[in-house]
Design an enzyme around this catalytic site. Structure first.
Site, PDB file in Angstrom:
ATOM      1  N   ILE A 100       0.886  -1.165   0.000  1.00 22.98           N
ATOM      2  CA  ILE A 100       0.000   0.000   0.000  1.00 22.98           C
ATOM      3  C   ILE A 100       0.925   1.215   0.000  1.00 22.98           C
ATOM      4  O   ILE A 100       1.608   1.475   0.981  1.00 22.98           O
ATOM      5  CB  ILE A 100      -0.991  -0.034   1.180  1.00 22.98           C
ATOM      6  CG1 ILE A 100      -1.940   1.158   1.152  1.00 22.98           C
ATOM      7  CG2 ILE A 100      -0.302  -0.159   2.502  1.00 22.98           C
ATOM      8  CD1 ILE A 100      -3.095   1.047   2.130  1.00 22.98           C
ATOM      9  N   TYR A 101       0.992   1.867  -1.137  1.00 23.38           N
ATOM     10  CA  TYR A 101       1.930   2.972  -1.321  1.00 23.38           C
ATOM     11  C   TYR A 101       1.229   4.171  -1.933  1.00 23.38           C
ATOM     12  O   TYR A 101       0.415   4.027  -2.843  1.00 23.38           O
ATOM     13  CB  TYR A 101       3.088   2.564  -2.241  1.00 23.38           C
ATOM     14  CG  TYR A 101       4.043   1.584  -1.615  1.00 23.38           C
ATOM     15  CD1 TYR A 101       4.941   1.996  -0.636  1.00 23.38           C
ATOM     16  CD2 TYR A 101       4.052   0.248  -1.991  1.00 23.38           C
ATOM     17  CE1 TYR A 101       5.819   1.099  -0.049  1.00 23.38           C
ATOM     18  CE2 TYR A 101       4.929  -0.659  -1.416  1.00 23.38           C
ATOM     19  CZ  TYR A 101       5.805  -0.226  -0.447  1.00 23.38           C
ATOM     20  OH  TYR A 101       6.672  -1.111   0.138  1.00 23.38           O
ATOM     21  N   GLY A 112      -4.378   6.496   1.892  1.00 21.19           N
ATOM     22  CA  GLY A 112      -4.124   5.230   2.552  1.00 21.19           C
ATOM     23  C   GLY A 112      -5.363   4.749   3.294  1.00 21.19           C
ATOM     24  O   GLY A 112      -5.704   3.559   3.259  1.00 21.19           O
ATOM     25  N   ASN A 139       9.189   1.712  10.264  1.00 18.62           N
ATOM     26  CA  ASN A 139       8.202   2.590   9.635  1.00 18.62           C
ATOM     27  C   ASN A 139       7.128   2.939  10.670  1.00 18.62           C
ATOM     28  O   ASN A 139       6.001   2.458  10.631  1.00 18.62           O
ATOM     29  CB  ASN A 139       7.604   1.914   8.395  1.00 18.62           C
ATOM     30  CG  ASN A 139       6.811   2.875   7.548  1.00 18.62           C
ATOM     31  OD1 ASN A 139       6.457   3.964   7.975  1.00 18.62           O
ATOM     32  ND2 ASN A 139       6.518   2.449   6.325  1.00 18.62           N
ATOM     33  N   TYR A 146      -1.800   1.780  11.075  1.00 20.09           N
ATOM     34  CA  TYR A 146      -2.481   0.485  11.170  1.00 20.09           C
ATOM     35  C   TYR A 146      -3.079   0.268  12.557  1.00 20.09           C
ATOM     36  O   TYR A 146      -4.196  -0.244  12.682  1.00 20.09           O
ATOM     37  CB  TYR A 146      -1.539  -0.657  10.778  1.00 20.09           C
ATOM     38  CG  TYR A 146      -1.143  -0.584   9.326  1.00 20.09           C
ATOM     39  CD1 TYR A 146      -2.103  -0.561   8.318  1.00 20.09           C
ATOM     40  CD2 TYR A 146       0.192  -0.521   8.951  1.00 20.09           C
ATOM     41  CE1 TYR A 146      -1.756  -0.466   6.983  1.00 20.09           C
ATOM     42  CE2 TYR A 146       0.555  -0.437   7.615  1.00 20.09           C
ATOM     43  CZ  TYR A 146      -0.424  -0.406   6.638  1.00 20.09           C
ATOM     44  OH  TYR A 146      -0.072  -0.309   5.318  1.00 20.09           O
TER      45      TYR A 146
END
Length: 175
Positions: A100-101, A112, A139, A146
């Protein structure tokens, strides 16, 4: 500014060059210097994010790619995997978000989040038990994102970037 006119569009085989370009650019933006050496990033891009690999991935019926489009411009992409296409044998009734970029210029615009909501919708339609993903332990922004979306860590795995062995945190969202 949050973009209200973001369109999620399925990536087609004719889009492989676009996917290759954004895949290489976003990976470099996310993990290039100063996070990793130029040599390791270049080696990884030249070995893993190649036209040949993208063609194989896009033609796998158990993998799906989607672009986020804003004003006819590709802002980011996501790759999801089902069944045998998942990178780890986690669970037969799970779905993986492998990538997912979002391009740096579009980050912070809720793209996102939109990708994640779209993925949850797909998973619920397919009656998937949970969505899982791996995120680099360094990250911190992605890990926070998340966690805000109720993903929980349940494992780790090793990831080789060039010659650097790194650790990914494996997280899942129960549905």
């Amino acid at each position: 500014m949050v973009y209200k006119q973001v369109k999620i569009q399925s990536v087609q085989p004719r889009d492989v060059e676009k996917l290759l370009h954004i895949g290489r650019q976003t990976f470099y933006e996310a993990f290039g210097p100063p996070h990793n050496s130029e040599e390791n990033i270049t080696n990884y891009l030249n070995e893993k994010i190649t036209l040949n690999n993208i063609v194989k991935e896009i033609n796998n019926p158990k993998s799906k790619f989607y672009f986020a489009i804003i004003n006819k411009e590709i802002a980011g992409y996501i790759k999801i995997n089902f069944d045998y296409a998942q990178t780890e044998p986690i669970n037969d009734n799970s779905m993986e978000i492998e990538r997912i970029y979002v391009l740096k210029e579009f980050q912070g615009k809720k793209i996102g989040q939109l990708f994640l909501e779209y993925t949850v919708k797909i998973a619920k339609q397919k009656e998937i038990d949970f969505i899982w993903l791996g995120v680099w332990e360094k990250n911190i922004d992605a890990i926070r994102f998340y966690k805000r979306n109720d993903f929980k860590q349940f494992d780790t795995h090793q990831f080789l970037l060039g010659t650097d062995l790194q650790t990914d945190i494996i997280m899942k969202l129960e549905l």
